[in-house]
Every structure is written in C-alpha cells, then in structure tokens.
Motif scaffolding. Sequence first.
Motif, short mmCIF file in Angstrom:
data_model
loop_
_atom_site.label_atom_id
_atom_site.label_comp_id
_atom_site.label_asym_id
_atom_site.label_seq_id
_atom_site.Cartn_x
_atom_site.Cartn_y
_atom_site.Cartn_z
N ASN A 284 0.70 -1.29 -0.04
CA ASN A 284 -0.04 -0.14 0.21
C ASN A 284 0.76 1.24 0.04
OD1 ASN A 284 -2.52 -1.43 0.35
ND2 ASN A 284 -1.68 -1.96 2.64
N SER A 285 0.30 2.34 -0.50
CA SER A 285 0.98 3.56 -0.34
C SER A 285 -0.16 4.60 0.05
CB SER A 285 1.68 3.92 -1.54
OG SER A 285 0.89 4.31 -2.56
N PHE A 286 0.32 5.54 0.89
CA PHE A 286 -0.81 6.61 1.26
C PHE A 286 -0.12 8.08 1.00
CE2 PHE A 286 -1.87 2.78 3.49
CZ PHE A 286 -3.17 2.50 3.12
N PRO A 287 -1.03 9.00 0.81
CA PRO A 287 -0.62 10.29 0.38
C PRO A 287 0.47 10.85 1.66
CG PRO A 287 -2.84 10.10 -0.08
CD PRO A 287 -2.51 8.88 0.59
N LYS A 288 1.27 11.60 1.35
CA LYS A 288 1.92 12.25 2.24
C LYS A 288 1.42 13.45 2.89
CE LYS A 288 5.92 9.85 1.84
NZ LYS A 288 6.37 8.95 2.82
N VAL A 289 1.40 13.68 4.08
CA VAL A 289 0.82 14.98 4.45
C VAL A 289 1.80 16.04 4.78
CG1 VAL A 289 0.09 16.12 6.98
CG2 VAL A 289 -0.77 13.79 6.30
N THR A 290 1.40 16.93 4.00
CA THR A 290 2.05 18.33 3.63
C THR A 290 1.77 19.45 4.53
OG1 THR A 290 0.70 19.07 1.86
CG2 THR A 290 2.24 17.93 1.12
N GLN A 291 0.50 19.42 4.95
CA GLN A 291 0.17 20.62 6.15
C GLN A 291 0.48 20.12 7.33
OE1 GLN A 291 -3.86 21.53 3.73
NE2 GLN A 291 -3.79 22.40 5.57
N ALA B 245 -16.21 6.70 3.96
CA ALA B 245 -15.11 7.86 3.63
C ALA B 245 -14.98 8.04 2.42
CB ALA B 245 -13.80 7.71 4.68
N ILE B 246 -14.54 6.45 1.94
CA ILE B 246 -14.29 6.26 0.38
C ILE B 246 -15.48 6.92 -0.40
CG2 ILE B 246 -13.85 4.57 -1.31
CD1 ILE B 246 -12.13 2.94 0.54
N GLU B 247 -16.66 6.45 -0.02
CA GLU B 247 -17.83 6.75 -0.85
C GLU B 247 -18.14 8.10 -0.99
OE1 GLU B 247 -22.68 6.19 -0.33
OE2 GLU B 247 -21.39 4.54 0.54
N LEU B 248 -17.68 8.67 0.15
CA LEU B 248 -18.12 10.38 -0.08
C LEU B 248 -16.84 11.23 -0.28
CD1 LEU B 248 -20.14 10.64 3.69
CD2 LEU B 248 -21.22 10.30 1.04
N GLY B 249 -15.69 10.39 -0.35
CA GLY B 249 -14.44 11.32 -1.05
C GLY B 249 -13.75 12.06 0.00
N ALA B 250 -13.73 11.58 1.24
CA ALA B 250 -13.22 12.15 2.41
C ALA B 250 -11.69 12.48 2.16
CB ALA B 250 -13.22 11.41 3.90
N TYR B 251 -11.08 13.41 2.88
CA TYR B 251 -9.73 13.69 2.80
C TYR B 251 -9.07 12.34 3.26
CZ TYR B 251 -4.92 15.46 3.62
OH TYR B 251 -3.88 16.06 3.60
N GLY B 252 -9.43 11.79 4.61
CA GLY B 252 -8.51 10.70 4.92
C GLY B 252 -9.58 9.99 5.80
N ILE C 244 -8.53 1.93 0.38
CA ILE C 244 -8.27 3.01 1.08
C ILE C 244 -7.19 3.81 0.19
CG2 ILE C 244 -7.70 4.28 3.20
CD1 ILE C 244 -8.81 2.12 4.78
N SER C 245 -6.05 3.01 -0.05
CA SER C 245 -5.08 3.46 -0.62
C SER C 245 -5.27 3.87 -2.23
CB SER C 245 -3.70 2.58 -0.71
OG SER C 245 -2.80 2.90 -1.45
N GLN C 246 -6.05 2.84 -2.75
CA GLN C 246 -6.47 3.14 -4.22
C GLN C 246 -7.35 4.19 -4.42
OE1 GLN C 246 -7.95 -0.72 -5.45
NE2 GLN C 246 -5.65 -1.57 -5.91
N ALA C 247 -7.90 4.56 -3.36
CA ALA C 247 -9.22 5.70 -3.40
C ALA C 247 -8.32 6.93 -3.10
CB ALA C 247 -10.13 5.40 -2.38
N GLY C 248 -7.17 6.90 -2.61
CA GLY C 248 -6.22 8.43 -2.71
C GLY C 248 -6.51 8.86 -1.33
N LEU C 249 -7.11 8.21 -0.20
CA LEU C 249 -7.30 8.71 0.80
C LEU C 249 -6.18 8.94 1.95
CD1 LEU C 249 -10.18 8.36 -0.13
CD2 LEU C 249 -10.84 7.77 2.36
#
Length: 512
Positions: free
Chosen positions: A302-309, A380-387, A403-408
């Motif tokens: 899996n890979s998950f987005p890096k938190v930039t803020q 969260a995936i269905e509604l397009g949440a940030y994470g 979760i990873s493939q949804a970009g969360l």
Amino acid sequence: MIDSTMNETNRKKIWAISASDTCAGAGLQADLKMAHALDIECGTLVSALTAQSSFGVDAVETVSVEFLQQQWQSLKKDGLPQAIKIGWFPKDEAFINWLADKLSEYKNELPDGWIVWDPVLSASQGGLVSGELSLLKQLLPLVDVITPNQQEALLLTGCTTPVAAGEALQQAGVSYVVISGGDSDADSEFVRSLCFGGSDLSEPEQSVLTNFIIQQPRLDKKVHGTGCHFASAIAAYLAQGERIYDALLLASATMSQIIQQASETPSGYLNAWAVAVDKNGLGNLPADQWPLTLPLSGPPDNSFPKVTQPLGLYGLVDNLDWLNILLELGVDTLQWRVKSLELYEQQYGDGSYARDMKTAIELCQQQNIPLYINDDWPMAIELGAYGVHLGQEDMVEANLLAISQAGLALGVSTHTEWEIARARAFKPSYIAFGPVHPPLSKKLKYPPLGYTNLSNWCSRVGQEFPLTCIGGITTENIANIKHCGMPSAAIVTDLMPDDELVKRHRHLRGFY
C-alpha cells in the motif's frame, strides 16, 4: 564523608541457567553482559564448564544435579527473579527432570515470573538431538518464550517448515515462540523472525495479530552468541515489566546494536557484544534500522498520501455544530469520530449519519482543513473524504488497499513500541501516539505514555512520519506536550463547546 547508600538501586533480576563460555561470546558470560547492559541483576546457575574459543568447542564438563540444586537454593536466599533464562544444558534425563521440577516450583511461587529458553541443540556441543526430543515434553509447557533459530526449530520439532515448527511448539505448550531468522535466506536484505503469540489475549495488541514477523535490516556479519544475547535481552526486558510484544521487539532492536558492536576474533567469527542500551534510545540506532512488525503474509503493498500541512491543533468532533464552531475558531486538522451510527441517527434523525458526514467533508474542503473519518473507511471512500483514521483493531478489518487506491490519507493510532513498528510497516500518512495522560473522553486498556516515552518517540519516529498525540491533553499540560518535540496535539475535552472554549482555544493556539 561520602554517603555509601546514595547510589543504591533496587534493580530487577533474572537468573541464567547455562554453560560457561571461556571465550565470553555466548553462554553465561553473554547472559551477564546482556543483563548488565540493560541494568538488570543476573544470578547464574552453571550447568557445565566449556573449553572453547572462536574456533569452536574443545571440551565440555557438566555439573552434577546435586550441585545445581545447591546453586538454586543459594540464589533463592536472595529472592526469586522476575525472569529465568535457560541456555545450554546436558542431554541428561536426571537434569531435565530436576529442571522441570524447579521451573514448576518457580511458577507456583511466582506466577507472574517469566521463563525464556534459548534451545541450543548442537550435537557437537553435547546438546539435544532429534532422537532424544521426547525428553523435553515435560519442559515445554513450563516455557513462556522459546527462541530457536530456524535450524533449531526444525530439529526440535521434526517439522519441515518454520511455520509448522512454530505451531508445533505452541501445541506442545509453549506460550510464545520466536523463530529467529538470522540463519535463513542469507541473500535477503532483511532478517525476518517468526513470532507466534498464542491464545493469551491479556494485552489488547495480542488480539490484533496473534502471529507476526519481526523484520529488520540484515547485517553482513558472522557473530557468535547472538542467540544467547537475544534470549537474555527478552528476559531482561520482561523483568523490567515490558509488555511481551514490546519485549520481543525491543530485544530485536537491541540485537542490531549488539551485532554492529561485535568484537573481532582470530577466527573471523565475531563475538557478540552487549552495548549499554535502553528502550528509549537504544544507542545510536537509526530510525530506519528499527524493526517492523508484519503479518505472516509479508509486507503490505500500500501507499498513502504524504501529509504536507502540519497536523497542528487537531480537534475531534462528533456533530456538525461542534465542527462548525472549531472551523470558525480555527484548527489545523479535524477528525469526525462518531462511534455508533444507530445512536447518531436516534439523536439526529434517519439518514443523518451519512448526510452529516458528507456535509462535514464539504465544509472542511471549503476551508482547506483536512478531515479524517474515524473507523468508517467504506463511507469515507464513498463520500470522498480527505482521509481515514484507524485504530489497531480496525486495521485488521479495513481494506487498506481500497483506501490506498481511493487516494485517501491514513492516520493510525499507536500505544506501544510494537504497535508503532506495525504502523510504520504500512507507511501511513501520519502516526498518532496515545494516551499521553489518562484520556478524559474514554477509557483505554493501555497505560499512559508519560513525557519520557513521548519525547523519545517523537525524536525517533518523527524522522519518518508526521506525528500527533492524544490522551488527556489540556491547557494545563499543552506546554509539556510541545516541550517533548511533538508537532501536533489531538484534543477532545478542552475543545468542547462551552462558555470557556474561546479562552481555552486561544491558550492552545499559543502552542499550535
């Protein structure tokens, strides 16, 4: 005049039952070095004297059962130890009967005491061989932790695979099995030790992963005495009161230090060297050399987005009114933490659970505030949440690949060294530590971390991941959290709406 009592310390204690090693790489000498490095007293019961060097064992002379009994009784006068570590012993029925009797006695007198066995099975040293393993049946149910390498595990059980050997040892009565991987797959860049946790679920992390892998970078050195040092380190950490999974993980991390510091010998086969380490620092061990814990199926893909803020001031809410208030006041991160769909809809009406979560996501998107959905990853995936934020138990059930493939983004709760190692393996977007103090909003099965752990975890884990922490954080102690080097604080109670919220928020904002 110097006060002779000012430096006295009431140290924890282990006993080591093993052979003496004249070259001091293994045996009782290793047990003593390891215990003293971890600030533990170590009483010794000599099972044999050896004549050996880095080139091998030249002679072994065993000690009589009668003299072993005298050693036991003498040590017992000073009190029982918190753990007993067993190493080499002779393939002698009288000795094994005596040892089984003594270990039973120990367990009866100190039920919370630990027994750790490093089974040295080399026939060249007079150890046990497969044809005589029936002698061990009475010992195995008394052992809490057994630490064979893969060759020893297969020999000990007669199994053909390490996993089958681990399961067989548990079926024979051993509570925890650790099959160290240093002697297998020498071409791999990692050492992977197989751990079998058994049916004891007294600590919550044990129900998360009963069986798992401890993975760490392989060090290209041939070192004498690693098995002795590893088992002794486990016994020492258990004697200090560490949780069982943490003791296994800390001992594995300690071994990286020991191997790196090994002493040169004329044979080229290095002697293990127990360096003075502690669980909060472990010397200069880099963060990327700390072990990971993995499922037996291997590393997650899996890979998950890096938190930039920066996570900063992190509020946890369970309704829209509260979320709107914190958005108006100003926070850096929010989490939507609704624990029961049924109770939420009883309070706010049918369909309100999904409707209000969707609204919360949209409000936070409008203000560029990351909103993490607690636990409910499908919604969260269905509604397009940030994470999504998951606890340790939730990670077992969640579809992390989805979760990873949804970009969360993914945040993970951790409470122990073992859980941190598990979280790191999934490479989440951030890691949360807790509880720093006893939580004000809910009860947990974990003891408070305190500031020493928090500071050291921040220093080490913060090299790899964004961090936050939670648990009883208030205006009164927020300065201490910041002083530990923690870049974020997750708060529930002191961000709840009331007449004093604006004042408390202003104070908290002074730190984050």
